[in-house]
Design a protein around this motif. Structure first.
Motif, PDB file in Angstrom:
ATOM      1  N   HIS A   1       0.843  -1.202   0.000  1.00  0.00           N
ATOM      2  CA  HIS A   1       0.000   0.000   0.000  1.00  0.00           C
ATOM      3  C   HIS A   1       0.876   1.250   0.000  1.00  0.00           C
ATOM      4  CE1 HIS A   1      -3.618  -2.313   0.777  1.00  0.00           C
ATOM      5  NE2 HIS A   1      -2.875  -3.038   1.591  1.00  0.00           N
ATOM      6  N   PRO A   2       1.268   1.736  -1.182  1.00  0.00           N
ATOM      7  CA  PRO A   2       2.135   2.914  -1.252  1.00  0.00           C
ATOM      8  C   PRO A   2       1.484   4.167  -0.665  1.00  0.00           C
ATOM      9  CG  PRO A   2       1.826   1.930  -3.439  1.00  0.00           C
ATOM     10  CD  PRO A   2       0.964   1.189  -2.481  1.00  0.00           C
ATOM     11  N   ASP A   3       0.162   4.195  -0.577  1.00  0.00           N
ATOM     12  CA  ASP A   3      -0.527   5.364  -0.039  1.00  0.00           C
ATOM     13  C   ASP A   3      -0.549   5.389   1.495  1.00  0.00           C
ATOM     14  OD1 ASP A   3      -2.132   3.073  -0.281  1.00  0.00           O
ATOM     15  OD2 ASP A   3      -3.968   4.269  -0.094  1.00  0.00           O
ATOM     16  N   ALA A   4      -0.017   4.369   2.142  1.00  0.00           N
ATOM     17  CA  ALA A   4       0.009   4.312   3.611  1.00  0.00           C
ATOM     18  C   ALA A   4       0.951   5.381   4.154  1.00  0.00           C
ATOM     19  CB  ALA A   4       0.453   2.933   4.069  1.00  0.00           C
ATOM     20  N   ASP A   5       0.653   5.851   5.335  1.00  0.00           N
ATOM     21  CA  ASP A   5       1.438   6.906   5.980  1.00  0.00           C
ATOM     22  C   ASP A   5       2.535   6.278   6.846  1.00  0.00           C
ATOM     23  OD1 ASP A   5       2.364   9.209   7.123  1.00  0.00           O
ATOM     24  OD2 ASP A   5       0.477   9.734   8.138  1.00  0.00           O
ATOM     25  N   ARG A   6       3.787   6.337   6.343  1.00  0.00           N
ATOM     26  CA  ARG A   6       4.924   5.733   7.037  1.00  0.00           C
ATOM     27  C   ARG A   6       5.114   6.349   8.422  1.00  0.00           C
ATOM     28  NH1 ARG A   6       9.914   3.347   5.316  1.00  0.00           N
ATOM     29  NH2 ARG A   6       9.342   3.751   3.172  1.00  0.00           N
ATOM     30  N   GLN A   7       5.043   7.672   8.472  1.00  0.00           N
ATOM     31  CA  GLN A   7       5.283   8.366   9.741  1.00  0.00           C
ATOM     32  C   GLN A   7       4.239   7.964  10.785  1.00  0.00           C
ATOM     33  OE1 GLN A   7       5.511  12.579   9.283  1.00  0.00           O
ATOM     34  NE2 GLN A   7       5.915  12.952  11.447  1.00  0.00           N
ATOM     35  N   ARG A   8       2.994   7.890  10.376  1.00  0.00           N
ATOM     36  CA  ARG A   8       1.921   7.503  11.309  1.00  0.00           C
ATOM     37  C   ARG A   8       2.149   6.076  11.825  1.00  0.00           C
ATOM     38  NH1 ARG A   8      -2.096   8.111  14.479  1.00  0.00           N
ATOM     39  NH2 ARG A   8      -4.082   7.106  14.133  1.00  0.00           N
ATOM     40  N   LEU A   9       2.526   5.164  10.922  1.00  0.00           N
ATOM     41  CA  LEU A   9       2.788   3.779  11.337  1.00  0.00           C
ATOM     42  C   LEU A   9       3.947   3.712  12.333  1.00  0.00           C
ATOM     43  CD1 LEU A   9       2.306   1.721   8.059  1.00  0.00           C
ATOM     44  CD2 LEU A   9       1.058   1.451  10.185  1.00  0.00           C
ATOM     45  N   ARG A  10       5.034   4.412  12.017  1.00  0.00           N
ATOM     46  CA  ARG A  10       6.191   4.419  12.933  1.00  0.00           C
ATOM     47  C   ARG A  10       5.795   4.944  14.303  1.00  0.00           C
ATOM     48  NH1 ARG A  10      11.376   6.615   9.549  1.00  0.00           N
ATOM     49  NH2 ARG A  10      12.157   4.571   8.993  1.00  0.00           N
ATOM     50  N   GLN A  11       5.028   6.023  14.276  1.00  0.00           N
ATOM     51  CA  GLN A  11       4.608   6.653  15.534  1.00  0.00           C
ATOM     52  C   GLN A  11       3.749   5.678  16.356  1.00  0.00           C
ATOM     53  OE1 GLN A  11       2.046  10.028  14.897  1.00  0.00           O
ATOM     54  NE2 GLN A  11       2.922  11.132  16.654  1.00  0.00           N
ATOM     55  N   LEU A  12       2.825   5.010  15.702  1.00  0.00           N
ATOM     56  CA  LEU A  12       1.956   4.061  16.410  1.00  0.00           C
ATOM     57  C   LEU A  12       2.753   2.873  16.949  1.00  0.00           C
ATOM     58  CD1 LEU A  12      -1.212   4.043  14.116  1.00  0.00           C
ATOM     59  CD2 LEU A  12      -1.039   4.933  16.437  1.00  0.00           C
ATOM     60  N   VAL A  13       3.730   2.398  16.168  1.00  0.00           N
ATOM     61  CA  VAL A  13       4.557   1.272  16.619  1.00  0.00           C
ATOM     62  C   VAL A  13       5.366   1.684  17.846  1.00  0.00           C
ATOM     63  CG1 VAL A  13       6.534  -0.174  15.999  1.00  0.00           C
ATOM     64  CG2 VAL A  13       4.654   0.124  14.384  1.00  0.00           C
ATOM     65  N   ARG A  14       5.948   2.888  17.794  1.00  0.00           N
ATOM     66  CA  ARG A  14       6.715   3.382  18.952  1.00  0.00           C
ATOM     67  C   ARG A  14       5.824   3.495  20.185  1.00  0.00           C
ATOM     68  NH1 ARG A  14       8.320   8.381  17.244  1.00  0.00           N
ATOM     69  NH2 ARG A  14       8.729   7.751  15.137  1.00  0.00           N
ATOM     70  N   GLN A  15       4.614   4.047  19.984  1.00  0.00           N
ATOM     71  CA  GLN A  15       3.685   4.188  21.102  1.00  0.00           C
ATOM     72  C   GLN A  15       3.287   2.826  21.679  1.00  0.00           C
ATOM     73  OE1 GLN A  15       0.697   6.802  19.226  1.00  0.00           O
ATOM     74  NE2 GLN A  15       0.507   7.742  21.257  1.00  0.00           N
ATOM     75  N   ALA A  16       3.044   1.865  20.796  1.00  0.00           N
ATOM     76  CA  ALA A  16       2.639   0.531  21.243  1.00  0.00           C
ATOM     77  C   ALA A  16       3.749  -0.125  22.059  1.00  0.00           C
ATOM     78  CB  ALA A  16       2.269  -0.337  20.049  1.00  0.00           C
ATOM     79  N   ASN A  17       4.987  -0.012  21.590  1.00  0.00           N
ATOM     80  CA  ASN A  17       6.116  -0.581  22.336  1.00  0.00           C
ATOM     81  C   ASN A  17       6.286   0.113  23.681  1.00  0.00           C
ATOM     82  OD1 ASN A  17       6.898  -2.622  20.554  1.00  0.00           O
ATOM     83  ND2 ASN A  17       8.031  -1.170  19.279  1.00  0.00           N
ATOM     84  N   LYS A  18       6.090   1.420  23.692  1.00  0.00           N
ATOM     85  CA  LYS A  18       6.219   2.192  24.932  1.00  0.00           C
ATOM     86  C   LYS A  18       5.125   1.782  25.926  1.00  0.00           C
ATOM     87  CE  LYS A  18       6.644   7.021  26.354  1.00  0.00           C
ATOM     88  NZ  LYS A  18       6.578   8.411  25.901  1.00  0.00           N
ATOM     89  N   GLU A  19       3.891   1.645  25.423  1.00  0.00           N
ATOM     90  CA  GLU A  19       2.785   1.235  26.287  1.00  0.00           C
ATOM     91  C   GLU A  19       3.009  -0.167  26.848  1.00  0.00           C
ATOM     92  OE1 GLU A  19      -0.590   1.589  23.737  1.00  0.00           O
ATOM     93  OE2 GLU A  19      -0.740   3.766  24.002  1.00  0.00           O
ATOM     94  N   LYS A  20       3.567  -1.040  26.010  1.00  0.00           N
ATOM     95  CA  LYS A  20       3.838  -2.404  26.434  1.00  0.00           C
ATOM     96  C   LYS A  20       4.906  -2.422  27.529  1.00  0.00           C
ATOM     97  CE  LYS A  20       4.824  -6.891  24.331  1.00  0.00           C
ATOM     98  NZ  LYS A  20       5.210  -7.561  23.092  1.00  0.00           N
ATOM     99  N   ALA A  21       5.950  -1.609  27.354  1.00  0.00           N
ATOM    100  CA  ALA A  21       7.033  -1.554  28.336  1.00  0.00           C
ATOM    101  C   ALA A  21       6.554  -0.981  29.664  1.00  0.00           C
ATOM    102  CB  ALA A  21       8.191  -0.728  27.788  1.00  0.00           C
ATOM    103  N   GLN A  22       5.673   0.002  29.595  1.00  0.00           N
ATOM    104  CA  GLN A  22       5.180   0.644  30.817  1.00  0.00           C
ATOM    105  C   GLN A  22       3.916  -0.014  31.369  1.00  0.00           C
ATOM    106  OE1 GLN A  22       4.668   4.761  29.779  1.00  0.00           O
ATOM    107  NE2 GLN A  22       6.871   5.159  29.679  1.00  0.00           N
TER     108      GLN A  22
END
Length: 174
Positions: free
Chosen positions: A132-153
């Protein structure tokens, strides 16, 4: 000595298949259940089932009726089904029922993709962007970072759910 009720010895014997009354009742109940399944369908789904006019009208009547009238109408539908070919009807119903299963399988695949995305990070984001070339890379990265952070905390998995919703929008829209 006469042989009134017997066949001549040169005539082939017919095989008699005995069906118990209970078995006949089970068959009739199965036809009624099939009729009830048809009566529970929405008009759009019912249009996809190959039915003749008489059967279609009987099913629409059953959809309108309540209580005892509905029960009698379902019995009537079961009786009508004895004389028609059930295979195309059953095939159409199976296709309609399988749609739900297909959707469930697709959602499971999206859940697996989400889990891989969280564990693999950028490599999985690149794979998604290829699809899906129309996907937002920055949004995905941000969500992945948030998910990992939430998991750690050990916080509630808000980003985890947001990733799933974002993937669902991407993959289900096609």
């Amino acid at each position: 000595m006469s042989r009134k009720n017997q066949k001549a010895p040169w005539e082939p014997e017919e095989e008699i298949i005995w069906v118990s009354k209970s078995e006949m009742k089970r068959d009739m109940e199965a036809l009624q259940k099939l009729g009830e399944e048809l009566a529970n369908l929405t008009p759009n789904a019912l249009a996809k089932v190959p039915l003749d006019e008489d059967m279609l009208s009987a099913i629409k009547d059953a959809q309108r009726f309540k209580n005892e009238a509905r029960r009698r109408q379902l019995q009537y539908i079961g009786k009508q089904m004895r004389s028609i070919d059930l295979e195309p009807i059953q095939t159409a119903l199976d296709k309609l029922n399988n749609k739900h299963s297909q959707t469930t399988v697709e959602l499971k695949k999206l859940e697996q993709k989400r889990d891989k995305l969280i564990t693999n990070g950028d490599s999985m984001i690149n794979a998604i962007l290829v699809d899906h070339p129309d996907a937002d890379r920055q949004r995905l990265r941000q969500l992945v970072r948030q998910a990992n952070k939430e998991k750690a905390q050990e916080k509630p998995a808000k980003a985890y759910r947001e990733i799933f919703q974002y993937l669902k929008e991407l993959y289900m829209s096609n």
